[in-house]
Write a protein that holds these residues in place. Structure first.
Motif, PDB file in Angstrom:
ATOM      1  N   PRO A 192      -2.375   6.658  -2.518  1.00 41.97           N
ATOM      2  CA  PRO A 192      -1.389   6.789  -3.604  1.00 41.97           C
ATOM      3  C   PRO A 192      -1.848   6.205  -4.935  1.00 41.97           C
ATOM      4  N   GLY A 193      -3.044   5.611  -4.986  1.00 41.94           N
ATOM      5  CA  GLY A 193      -3.470   4.913  -6.203  1.00 41.94           C
ATOM      6  C   GLY A 193      -2.811   3.543  -6.286  1.00 41.94           C
ATOM      7  N   THR A 194      -2.833   2.931  -7.444  1.00 41.94           N
ATOM      8  CA  THR A 194      -2.317   1.573  -7.604  1.00 41.94           C
ATOM      9  C   THR A 194      -1.039   1.540  -8.434  1.00 41.94           C
ATOM     10  N   VAL A 195      -0.062   0.769  -7.973  1.00 46.15           N
ATOM     11  CA  VAL A 195       1.151   0.574  -8.774  1.00 46.15           C
ATOM     12  C   VAL A 195       0.828  -0.248 -10.021  1.00 46.15           C
ATOM     13  N   GLY A 196       0.130  -1.366  -9.843  1.00 44.30           N
ATOM     14  CA  GLY A 196       0.104  -2.350 -10.921  1.00 44.30           C
ATOM     15  C   GLY A 196      -1.220  -2.692 -11.547  1.00 44.30           C
ATOM     16  N   MET A 197      -2.339  -2.101 -11.083  1.00 42.24           N
ATOM     17  CA  MET A 197      -3.637  -2.544 -11.571  1.00 42.24           C
ATOM     18  C   MET A 197      -4.589  -1.359 -11.759  1.00 42.24           C
ATOM     19  N   ALA A 198      -4.213  -0.492 -12.699  1.00 39.48           N
ATOM     20  CA  ALA A 198      -5.037   0.684 -12.976  1.00 39.48           C
ATOM     21  C   ALA A 198      -6.311   0.273 -13.712  1.00 39.48           C
ATOM     22  N   PHE A 199      -7.418   0.853 -13.310  1.00 43.83           N
ATOM     23  CA  PHE A 199      -8.689   0.631 -13.997  1.00 43.83           C
ATOM     24  C   PHE A 199      -9.023   1.828 -14.862  1.00 43.83           C
ATOM     25  N   THR A 200      -9.833   1.575 -15.892  1.00 44.82           N
ATOM     26  CA  THR A 200     -10.425   2.681 -16.622  1.00 44.82           C
ATOM     27  C   THR A 200     -11.463   3.285 -15.690  1.00 44.82           C
ATOM     28  N   ASN A 201     -11.146   4.440 -15.148  1.00 44.07           N
ATOM     29  CA  ASN A 201     -12.000   5.033 -14.124  1.00 44.07           C
ATOM     30  C   ASN A 201     -13.169   5.774 -14.740  1.00 44.07           C
ATOM     31  N   PRO A 202     -14.265   5.906 -13.982  1.00 43.50           N
ATOM     32  CA  PRO A 202     -15.387   6.679 -14.506  1.00 43.50           C
ATOM     33  C   PRO A 202     -14.984   8.139 -14.693  1.00 43.50           C
ATOM     34  N   GLY A 203     -15.420   8.748 -15.776  1.00 43.75           N
ATOM     35  CA  GLY A 203     -15.091  10.150 -16.004  1.00 43.75           C
ATOM     36  C   GLY A 203     -13.816  10.278 -16.811  1.00 43.75           C
ATOM     37  N   HIS A 207      -9.163   8.874 -16.622  1.00 46.06           N
ATOM     38  CA  HIS A 207      -8.646   7.788 -17.452  1.00 46.06           C
ATOM     39  C   HIS A 207      -7.129   7.846 -17.532  1.00 46.06           C
ATOM     40  N   ASP A 208      -6.474   6.865 -16.928  1.00 47.19           N
ATOM     41  CA  ASP A 208      -5.013   6.832 -16.933  1.00 47.19           C
ATOM     42  C   ASP A 208      -4.565   5.453 -16.489  1.00 47.19           C
ATOM     43  N   LEU A 209      -3.723   4.810 -17.277  1.00 41.50           N
ATOM     44  CA  LEU A 209      -3.316   3.437 -16.959  1.00 41.50           C
ATOM     45  C   LEU A 209      -1.850   3.342 -16.536  1.00 41.50           C
ATOM     46  N   ARG A 210      -1.259   4.474 -16.186  1.00 39.30           N
ATOM     47  CA  ARG A 210       0.117   4.442 -15.713  1.00 39.30           C
ATOM     48  C   ARG A 210       0.208   3.879 -14.280  1.00 39.30           C
ATOM     49  N   ALA A 211       1.414   3.559 -13.854  1.00 43.36           N
ATOM     50  CA  ALA A 211       1.668   3.108 -12.481  1.00 43.36           C
ATOM     51  C   ALA A 211       1.655   4.331 -11.559  1.00 43.36           C
ATOM     52  N   MET A 212       0.953   4.199 -10.437  1.00 42.26           N
ATOM     53  CA  MET A 212       0.787   5.340  -9.538  1.00 42.26           C
ATOM     54  C   MET A 212       1.459   5.100  -8.188  1.00 42.26           C
ATOM     55  N   TYR A 213       1.868   6.187  -7.568  1.00 41.34           N
ATOM     56  CA  TYR A 213       2.294   6.139  -6.159  1.00 41.34           C
ATOM     57  C   TYR A 213       2.304   7.564  -5.628  1.00 41.34           C
ATOM     58  N   ALA A 214       2.603   7.722  -4.338  1.00 38.18           N
ATOM     59  CA  ALA A 214       2.669   9.058  -3.736  1.00 38.18           C
ATOM     60  C   ALA A 214       4.043   9.261  -3.122  1.00 38.18           C
ATOM     61  N   LEU A 215       4.540  10.480  -3.240  1.00 42.91           N
ATOM     62  CA  LEU A 215       5.811  10.863  -2.627  1.00 42.91           C
ATOM     63  C   LEU A 215       5.493  11.970  -1.614  1.00 42.91           C
ATOM     64  N   ILE A 216       5.661  11.666  -0.350  1.00 40.75           N
ATOM     65  CA  ILE A 216       5.296  12.604   0.720  1.00 40.75           C
ATOM     66  C   ILE A 216       6.569  13.116   1.387  1.00 40.75           C
ATOM     67  N   THR A 217       6.730  14.430   1.406  1.00 38.85           N
ATOM     68  CA  THR A 217       7.917  15.026   2.016  1.00 38.85           C
ATOM     69  C   THR A 217       7.586  15.510   3.422  1.00 38.85           C
ATOM     70  N   VAL A 218       8.422  15.112   4.381  1.00 41.50           N
ATOM     71  CA  VAL A 218       8.258  15.552   5.766  1.00 41.50           C
ATOM     72  C   VAL A 218       9.534  16.284   6.159  1.00 41.50           C
ATOM     73  N   ALA A 219       9.383  17.555   6.526  1.00 38.89           N
ATOM     74  CA  ALA A 219      10.528  18.353   6.984  1.00 38.89           C
ATOM     75  C   ALA A 219      10.203  18.842   8.389  1.00 38.89           C
ATOM     76  N   GLY A 220      11.090  18.531   9.333  1.00 38.23           N
ATOM     77  CA  GLY A 220      10.767  18.833  10.721  1.00 38.23           C
ATOM     78  C   GLY A 220       9.516  18.065  11.098  1.00 38.23           C
ATOM     79  N   SER A 221       8.523  18.754  11.647  1.00 39.69           N
ATOM     80  CA  SER A 221       7.294  18.051  12.012  1.00 39.69           C
ATOM     81  C   SER A 221       6.143  18.448  11.083  1.00 39.69           C
ATOM     82  N   ARG A 222       6.490  18.793   9.830  1.00 40.34           N
ATOM     83  CA  ARG A 222       5.460  19.173   8.863  1.00 40.34           C
ATOM     84  C   ARG A 222       5.507  18.306   7.618  1.00 40.34           C
ATOM     85  N   VAL A 223       4.327  18.100   7.055  1.00 39.31           N
ATOM     86  CA  VAL A 223       4.257  17.534   5.705  1.00 39.31           C
ATOM     87  C   VAL A 223       4.348  18.717   4.761  1.00 39.31           C
ATOM     88  N   THR A 224       5.452  18.805   4.011  1.00 41.00           N
ATOM     89  CA  THR A 224       5.656  19.987   3.169  1.00 41.00           C
ATOM     90  C   THR A 224       5.228  19.755   1.722  1.00 41.00           C
TER      91      THR A 224
END
Ligand SMILES: [Mn+2]
Length: 289
Positions: A192-203, A207-224
């Protein structure tokens, strides 16, 4: 220390899982991410380790995670460094170990013995079962919470170390880079990346210093859906918190937040800063107590 935790969740309800990692003491970024996840109707919140340091957040962060139902997570390498700094187990002649010990000294005003013990006792992996899917959470590799094996450009064999035949989805943090890819047998891997400690990434595309996370949806037995999200937050407010709370190494934290410059491995800068701010003597007194 236990090495595993198994958490059973109701299989029939739909789930929208907010996966958070690497908060690193940044309560302002964590609040922004949680608000975004709630706007998107997240039903579950999971965390992948590296909760405190080098930011000023402390019990406020632990309380917010607890409110989200997060009381157990895979132990990050910074949990180990904080606990060992507090226990005065680090070689403080190394400016990097001095840095972690000075930060542990700072956290001592907020954290009690029970909390330190709880952090020390976190498992290396946590397993969740949802909708017939098995998710395994680790900070980095399941048996190693530090190292560079899982940076996004590493070889497939390294990523396969996250997986066994029982695992459908592997979630890891640590690299502070968002990633979605597959194991050799088709399993899903998400960082999901980092919530609080973004680095200036190579390339320039990274380059992005926002707070990151992942939102994963599971419906039935699938990741949708896997949504790798980035959220703006009030960096000036975070630095004001750090200033008011008299955070050690404040200027380095400021550079980290505003410019994405990481100093954790920059021993010459850490040594010079510690020397100029009297940390060497403070830590020497702390270690002798
Ligand atoms: Mn980290």
């Amino acid at each position: 220390m236990s090495s595993k935790a198994d958490i059973e969740t109701d299989s029939f309800a739909p789930h929208k899982i907010a996966v958070l990692a690497d908060v690193h003491g940044n309560y302002t970024a964590l609040r922004a991410v949680v608000a975004d996840a709630k706007r998107h109707k997240a039903t579950d919140f999971w965390f992948l380790g590296d909760v405190l340091l080098p930011g000023p957040g402390s019990t406020d962060i632990l309380a917010l995670l607890a409110d989200l139902g997060i009381t157990t997570w895979p132990r990050g390498n910074w949990e180990d460094l904080l606990v060992n700094g507090h226990a005065k187990n680090l070689d403080v002649t190394d400016p990097q170990r001095l840095y972690f010990t000075r930060h542990a000294m700072y956290q001592d005003q907020f954290l009690d013995a029970t909390t330190y013990q709880r952090l020390a006792d976190m498992p290396l992996t946590v397993t969740h079962h949802i909708g017939g899917l098995t998710f395994r959470l680790s900070h980095n590799l399941p048996d190693k919470n530090y190292g560079q094996e899982l940076i996004p450009t590493e070889q497939q064999a390294n990523f396969d170390r996250l997986l066994t035949s029982e695992i459908d989805v592997a979630l890891y943090g640590h690299t502070h880079r968002q990633l979605m890819r597959y194991g050799s047998d088709g399993q899903l891997i998400v960082n999901p990346g980092t919530v609080g400690m973004a680095f200036t990434n190579p390339g320039k595309v990274q380059h992005d210093l926002r707070a990151m996370y992942a939102l994963i949806t599971v419906a039935g037995s699938r990741v949708t859906n896997v949504d790798l999200r980035k959220v703006e937050y009030d960096k000036d407010a975070e630095l004001e918190r750090a200033r008011v709370r008299k955070l050690p190494y404040f200027d380095l934290y400021s550079d980290q937040i505003l410019a994405g410059v990481g100093y954790t491995h920059n021993r010459p800068v850490l040594a010079a800063y510690a020397g100029a701010h009297g940390y060497v003597a403070e830590v020497a007194r702390y270690v002798e107590q």
